[in-house]
Scaffold this motif. Structure first.
Motif, PDB file in Angstrom:
ATOM      1  N   MET A   1       0.838  -1.179   0.000  1.00 18.05           N
ATOM      2  CA  MET A   1       0.000   0.000   0.000  1.00 18.05           C
ATOM      3  C   MET A   1       0.881   1.239   0.000  1.00 18.05           C
ATOM      4  SD  MET A   1      -2.518   1.315   2.998  1.00 18.05           S
ATOM      5  CE  MET A   1      -3.693   0.021   2.842  1.00 18.05           C
ATOM      6  N   ASN A   2       0.747   2.073  -0.998  1.00 15.72           N
ATOM      7  CA  ASN A   2       1.563   3.270  -1.110  1.00 15.72           C
ATOM      8  C   ASN A   2       0.892   4.515  -0.578  1.00 15.72           C
ATOM      9  OD1 ASN A   2       3.716   1.922  -2.272  1.00 15.72           O
ATOM     10  ND2 ASN A   2       2.835   2.092  -4.311  1.00 15.72           N
ATOM     11  N   ASN A   3      -0.409   4.523  -0.534  1.00 17.86           N
ATOM     12  CA  ASN A   3      -1.125   5.706  -0.070  1.00 17.86           C
ATOM     13  C   ASN A   3      -1.053   5.815   1.445  1.00 17.86           C
ATOM     14  OD1 ASN A   3      -2.102   6.837  -2.565  1.00 17.86           O
ATOM     15  ND2 ASN A   3      -3.329   4.989  -2.742  1.00 17.86           N
ATOM     16  N   ILE A   4      -1.242   7.045   1.922  1.00 14.64           N
ATOM     17  CA  ILE A   4      -1.119   7.305   3.359  1.00 14.64           C
ATOM     18  C   ILE A   4      -2.438   7.807   3.932  1.00 14.64           C
ATOM     19  CG2 ILE A   4       1.343   7.790   3.217  1.00 14.64           C
ATOM     20  CD1 ILE A   4       0.638  10.787   3.480  1.00 14.64           C
ATOM     21  N   ILE A   5      -2.524   7.711   5.245  1.00 14.41           N
ATOM     22  CA  ILE A   5      -3.666   8.225   5.993  1.00 14.41           C
ATOM     23  C   ILE A   5      -3.108   9.223   7.000  1.00 14.41           C
ATOM     24  CG2 ILE A   5      -5.530   7.648   7.594  1.00 14.41           C
ATOM     25  CD1 ILE A   5      -5.265   4.739   6.334  1.00 14.41           C
TER      26      ILE A   5
ATOM     27  N   TRP B   1      -7.756   2.702  17.056  1.00 17.20           N
ATOM     28  CA  TRP B   1      -8.067   2.192  15.728  1.00 17.20           C
ATOM     29  C   TRP B   1      -6.971   2.580  14.739  1.00 17.20           C
ATOM     30  CZ3 TRP B   1      -9.500   5.323  11.434  1.00 17.20           C
ATOM     31  CH2 TRP B   1      -9.859   4.593  10.303  1.00 17.20           C
ATOM     32  N   LEU B   2      -6.529   3.839  14.793  1.00 17.58           N
ATOM     33  CA  LEU B   2      -5.455   4.284  13.895  1.00 17.58           C
ATOM     34  C   LEU B   2      -4.159   3.525  14.178  1.00 17.58           C
ATOM     35  CD1 LEU B   2      -6.182   8.096  13.780  1.00 17.58           C
ATOM     36  CD2 LEU B   2      -6.279   6.502  11.852  1.00 17.58           C
ATOM     37  N   LYS B   3      -3.892   3.225  15.442  1.00 20.84           N
ATOM     38  CA  LYS B   3      -2.702   2.446  15.780  1.00 20.84           C
ATOM     39  C   LYS B   3      -2.788   1.054  15.159  1.00 20.84           C
ATOM     40  CE  LYS B   3       0.115   0.503  19.471  1.00 20.84           C
ATOM     41  NZ  LYS B   3       0.456  -0.636  18.620  1.00 20.84           N
ATOM     42  N   GLN B   4      -3.943   0.414  15.281  1.00 22.52           N
ATOM     43  CA  GLN B   4      -4.119  -0.910  14.678  1.00 22.52           C
ATOM     44  C   GLN B   4      -3.942  -0.854  13.159  1.00 22.52           C
ATOM     45  OE1 GLN B   4      -7.999  -1.980  16.120  1.00 22.52           O
ATOM     46  NE2 GLN B   4      -7.202  -2.791  18.045  1.00 22.52           N
ATOM     47  N   LEU B   5      -4.485   0.192  12.562  1.00 18.85           N
ATOM     48  CA  LEU B   5      -4.335   0.378  11.126  1.00 18.85           C
ATOM     49  C   LEU B   5      -2.859   0.549  10.765  1.00 18.85           C
ATOM     50  CD1 LEU B   5      -6.611   0.517   9.020  1.00 18.85           C
ATOM     51  CD2 LEU B   5      -6.437   3.007   9.127  1.00 18.85           C
ATOM     52  N   ASN B   6      -2.150   1.344  11.552  1.00 16.99           N
ATOM     53  CA  ASN B   6      -0.726   1.563  11.286  1.00 16.99           C
ATOM     54  C   ASN B   6       0.085   0.292  11.536  1.00 16.99           C
ATOM     55  OD1 ASN B   6       1.393   3.433  10.492  1.00 16.99           O
ATOM     56  ND2 ASN B   6       2.147   3.103  12.561  1.00 16.99           N
ATOM     57  N   ASP B   7      -0.256  -0.464  12.559  1.00 17.57           N
ATOM     58  CA  ASP B   7       0.448  -1.724  12.820  1.00 17.57           C
ATOM     59  C   ASP B   7       0.352  -2.659  11.619  1.00 17.57           C
ATOM     60  OD1 ASP B   7       1.115  -0.823  15.335  1.00 17.57           O
ATOM     61  OD2 ASP B   7      -0.364  -2.042  16.394  1.00 17.57           O
ATOM     62  N   LYS B   8      -0.779  -2.617  10.943  1.00 14.75           N
ATOM     63  CA  LYS B   8      -0.994  -3.497   9.801  1.00 14.75           C
ATOM     64  C   LYS B   8      -0.387  -2.939   8.506  1.00 14.75           C
ATOM     65  CE  LYS B   8      -4.561  -6.095   7.400  1.00 14.75           C
ATOM     66  NZ  LYS B   8      -5.964  -6.475   7.354  1.00 14.75           N
ATOM     67  N   TYR B   9      -0.580  -1.634   8.262  1.00 11.02           N
ATOM     68  CA  TYR B   9      -0.206  -1.079   6.961  1.00 11.02           C
ATOM     69  C   TYR B   9       1.003  -0.141   6.980  1.00 11.02           C
ATOM     70  CZ  TYR B   9      -4.751  -2.873   5.590  1.00 11.02           C
ATOM     71  OH  TYR B   9      -5.820  -3.687   5.345  1.00 11.02           O
TER      72      TYR B   9
END
Length: 182
Positions: A1-5, A111-119
């Protein structure tokens, strides 16, 4: 995944929406906000348009708060999940950069931490105004956000001019992409 949040947090009335609008215009980000879905719910409940709600926000403030809190009691991530659903976001196949303009709650940070841990693509920017700089917000945030405090990628201090705000956003975006590509 190249896009960022990018998640913009935490205080109100510090320029988060202006930053999000700039990211949309200048960098083609998709702007989402957890509060937008809440507002849509209220327009259905009260049978009013979004424009009417925005123009009379103070009249609906108590309802917005109580409805938001009631749904969070059912599910702490209710508004996060509804926002993802209403925007058809697939984090496994993110089509463009996303900016979340209203990160305020500990559950949203988790939730953002979990997202970052994954992506490994989430950047949380704390936005504050110059006048808040002297307050002891570090102590307050470390107590309120605990272990999630270290998720904050950077701090953007809004000193009041739109040009300075945009220049600072440009510098942060450059820094994110330089870090990401190394």
């Amino acid at each position: 995944m190249n896009n960022i949040i990018i998640g913009l947090g935490f205080m109100s009335k510090v320029g988060k929406d202006e930053i999000a609008k700039y990211l949309v215009k200048r960098y083609n980000f998709k702007r989402i906000a957890f509060g937008d879905v809440l507002k849509q719910d209220i327009t259905k409940i009260k049978n009013i348009t979004l424009e009417e709600l925005e123009q009379n926000k103070e009249n609906y403030r108590d309802l917005l708060i109580s409805h938001g809190e009631n749904k969070r009691k059912e599910d702490p991530l209710y508004w996060v999940n509804q926002t993802i659903k209403s925007n058809n976001i697939d984090f496994n196949n993110l089509k463009q950069n996303i900016v979340i303009s209203d990160v305020r709650r500990i559950d949203e940070l988790k939730w953002l931490k979990q997202l970052n841990d994954k992506y490994k693509n989430v950047y949380i920017i704390e936005v504050i105004k110059q006048k808040h700089w002297d307050t002891d917000i570090e102590t307050i945030k470390s107590i309120v956000y605990g272990n999630y405090f270290n998720l904050i990628y950077g701090r953007l201090i809004n000193i009041g001019t739109i040009k300075d705000l945009h220049d600072t956003v440009d510098n942060i975006i450059t820094k994110i992409y330089l870090t990401k590509n190394n």
